[in-house]
Design a protein around this motif. Structure first.
Motif, mmCIF file in Angstrom:
data_model
loop_
_atom_site.group_PDB
_atom_site.id
_atom_site.type_symbol
_atom_site.label_atom_id
_atom_site.label_comp_id
_atom_site.label_asym_id
_atom_site.label_seq_id
_atom_site.Cartn_x
_atom_site.Cartn_y
_atom_site.Cartn_z
ATOM 1 N N PRO A 1 0.808 -1.237 0.000
ATOM 2 C CA PRO A 1 0.000 0.000 0.000
ATOM 3 C C PRO A 1 0.831 1.273 0.000
ATOM 4 O O PRO A 1 0.373 2.306 -0.496
ATOM 5 C CB PRO A 1 -0.826 -0.126 1.284
ATOM 6 N N ASP A 2 2.055 1.226 0.532
ATOM 7 C CA ASP A 2 2.881 2.437 0.560
ATOM 8 C C ASP A 2 3.166 2.954 -0.841
ATOM 9 O O ASP A 2 3.243 4.175 -1.057
ATOM 10 C CB ASP A 2 4.209 2.156 1.274
ATOM 11 N N ALA A 3 3.315 2.054 -1.806
ATOM 12 C CA ALA A 3 3.547 2.487 -3.181
ATOM 13 C C ALA A 3 2.345 3.254 -3.713
ATOM 14 O O ALA A 3 2.492 4.250 -4.437
ATOM 15 C CB ALA A 3 3.850 1.286 -4.076
ATOM 16 N N ALA A 4 1.144 2.810 -3.343
ATOM 17 C CA ALA A 4 -0.070 3.512 -3.769
ATOM 18 C C ALA A 4 -0.147 4.893 -3.138
ATOM 19 O O ALA A 4 -0.457 5.888 -3.816
ATOM 20 C CB ALA A 4 -1.297 2.686 -3.401
ATOM 21 N N PHE A 5 0.140 4.977 -1.845
ATOM 22 C CA PHE A 5 0.117 6.279 -1.166
ATOM 23 C C PHE A 5 1.166 7.222 -1.748
ATOM 24 O O PHE A 5 0.922 8.425 -1.898
ATOM 25 C CB PHE A 5 0.331 6.104 0.334
ATOM 26 N N ASN A 6 2.331 6.680 -2.087
ATOM 27 C CA ASN A 6 3.379 7.523 -2.669
ATOM 28 C C ASN A 6 3.008 7.994 -4.069
ATOM 29 O O ASN A 6 3.350 9.115 -4.471
ATOM 30 C CB ASN A 6 4.706 6.761 -2.695
ATOM 31 N N MET A 7 2.296 7.157 -4.803
ATOM 32 C CA MET A 7 1.814 7.596 -6.113
ATOM 33 C C MET A 7 0.856 8.770 -5.962
ATOM 34 O O MET A 7 0.920 9.736 -6.728
ATOM 35 C CB MET A 7 1.138 6.438 -6.841
ATOM 36 N N VAL A 8 -0.009 8.701 -4.959
ATOM 37 C CA VAL A 8 -0.934 9.807 -4.695
ATOM 38 C C VAL A 8 -0.161 11.082 -4.372
ATOM 39 O O VAL A 8 -0.481 12.170 -4.877
ATOM 40 C CB VAL A 8 -1.892 9.442 -3.545
ATOM 41 N N LYS A 9 0.869 10.971 -3.531
ATOM 42 C CA LYS A 9 1.681 12.136 -3.168
ATOM 43 C C LYS A 9 2.285 12.799 -4.405
ATOM 44 O O LYS A 9 2.256 14.028 -4.545
ATOM 45 C CB LYS A 9 2.806 11.713 -2.214
ATOM 46 N N VAL A 10 2.816 11.993 -5.314
ATOM 47 C CA VAL A 10 3.452 12.537 -6.513
ATOM 48 C C VAL A 10 2.413 13.166 -7.440
ATOM 49 O O VAL A 10 2.631 14.256 -7.984
ATOM 50 C CB VAL A 10 4.248 11.442 -7.245
ATOM 51 N N LEU A 11 1.285 12.507 -7.606
ATOM 52 C CA LEU A 11 0.229 13.058 -8.461
ATOM 53 C C LEU A 11 -0.291 14.384 -7.911
ATOM 54 O O LEU A 11 -0.529 15.333 -8.665
ATOM 55 C CB LEU A 11 -0.918 12.054 -8.588
ATOM 56 N N GLN A 12 -0.450 14.457 -6.602
ATOM 57 C CA GLN A 12 -0.914 15.702 -5.999
ATOM 58 C C GLN A 12 0.134 16.799 -6.145
ATOM 59 O O GLN A 12 -0.200 17.966 -6.387
ATOM 60 C CB GLN A 12 -1.272 15.470 -4.535
ATOM 61 N N LYS A 13 1.398 16.432 -6.015
ATOM 62 C CA LYS A 13 2.461 17.415 -6.202
ATOM 63 C C LYS A 13 2.480 17.924 -7.642
ATOM 64 O O LYS A 13 2.855 19.066 -7.910
ATOM 65 C CB LYS A 13 3.823 16.815 -5.848
ATOM 66 N N ALA A 14 2.039 17.061 -8.567
ATOM 67 C CA ALA A 14 1.970 17.453 -9.969
ATOM 68 C C ALA A 14 0.741 18.296 -10.274
ATOM 69 O O ALA A 14 0.553 18.734 -11.414
ATOM 70 C CB ALA A 14 1.965 16.211 -10.854
ATOM 71 N N GLY A 15 -0.103 18.519 -9.272
ATOM 72 C CA GLY A 15 -1.262 19.383 -9.444
ATOM 73 C C GLY A 15 -2.562 18.673 -9.730
ATOM 74 O O GLY A 15 -3.565 19.319 -10.074
ATOM 75 N N CYS A 16 -2.583 17.348 -9.584
ATOM 76 C CA CYS A 16 -3.790 16.582 -9.880
ATOM 77 C C CYS A 16 -4.722 16.513 -8.672
ATOM 78 O O CYS A 16 -4.270 16.471 -7.524
ATOM 79 C CB CYS A 16 -3.426 15.152 -10.293
ATOM 80 N N THR A 17 -5.998 16.493 -8.954
ATOM 81 C CA THR A 17 -7.009 16.191 -7.945
ATOM 82 C C THR A 17 -7.313 14.697 -8.053
ATOM 83 O O THR A 17 -7.779 14.228 -9.097
ATOM 84 C CB THR A 17 -8.292 17.002 -8.175
ATOM 85 N N VAL A 18 -7.029 13.970 -6.996
ATOM 86 C CA VAL A 18 -7.063 12.507 -7.041
ATOM 87 C C VAL A 18 -8.309 11.978 -6.351
ATOM 88 O O VAL A 18 -8.652 12.402 -5.247
ATOM 89 C CB VAL A 18 -5.800 11.921 -6.365
#
Length: 239
Positions: free
Chosen positions: A16-33
């Protein structure tokens, strides 16, 4: 940009940590997840085992769990490749076929989405050490991903990337292949790990945790001096 998350079942249960880290990167890229907690499997295991009717039921639920307007991003080229390339074999007519076509066009593996949709390659990640990269069969052959992860890793401060021998050769996992043909699978995993270790790398990185899970089993059993990391974990490092 609105992004729907697809988190494969084995990532949800084991990494699950990989999924949470993907969310962090997407949010940093400006995405609404957004994440639909009702989602389950993409249906690939049943399909690959020959149970197409059972797979069609699971895949139909997948189509219901996602909308056709927003991008879908997943930390697995294997699952993305299945949805893109094989849903059309299960849904050949009517509304389901049309929705499968639209979702197939909107679903992306994480690195492919970052580089080719968002156009972003540097997230300020920092990870000190030597690394090598493993091309998963699904990423390379089904999603046509080769340079994208390497471009992202080149922008990680402190990380030096060295290519291993036979980098495009399968690691031996292959889902149920690893169970049905265990000795061959182990031999292929051994070859991949030994090639990675020979580069002097401290980290073995990939887009696919299914491959990394298989390779990590060999690494742990043989006390090899290398650590597996998903690309999302690397890009979320140091900030």
């Amino acid at each position: 940009m609105n992004v729907q998350l697809f988190i494969p079942c084995f990532v949800d249960q084991l990494y699950p940590d990989a999924a949470f880290n993907m969310v962090k990167v997407l949010q940093k890229a400006g995405c609404t997840v957004s994440y639909n907690a009702n989602q389950t499997c993409c249906g690939q295991p049943a399909f690959n085992a020959g149970f197409w009717d059972d797979s069609r039921t699971i895949c139909g639920k997948f189509l219901d769990d996602f909308n056709t307007e927003d991008y879908i991003v997943a930390p697995s080229a294997s699952c993305v490749g299945f949805v893109r390339n094989y849903y059309s074999k299960l849904f050949t007519e009517g509304a389901a076929a049309e929705k499968a076509k639209k979702i197939g066009a909107n679903i992306f593996e994480f690195s492919d989405f970052l580089v080719n949709v968002l156009g972003k390659t540097d997230f300020g990640a920092r990870l000190q050490g030597q690394a090598t990269y493993h091309d998963s069969c699904a990423a390379l052959r089904e999603c046509k991903i080769k340079q994208e992860p390497r471009t992202l890793l080149d922008n990680v401060q402190g990380l030096s990337l060295t290519e291993m021998q036979d980098v495009e050769t399968c690691c031996g996992f292959g889902g149920t292949f690893a169970v049905k043909f265990e000795p061959i699978s182990i031999g292929m995993g051994e070859q991949k790990v030994e090639n990675a270790v020979a580069t002097g790398a401290e980290y073995l990185i990939s887009t696919d945790l299914s491959c990394l899970m298989h390779l990590d089993g060999y690494i742990r059993k043989n006390n090899s001096n290398i650590k597996v990391m998903h690309l999302a974990d690397v890009l979320a490092s140091g900030w």
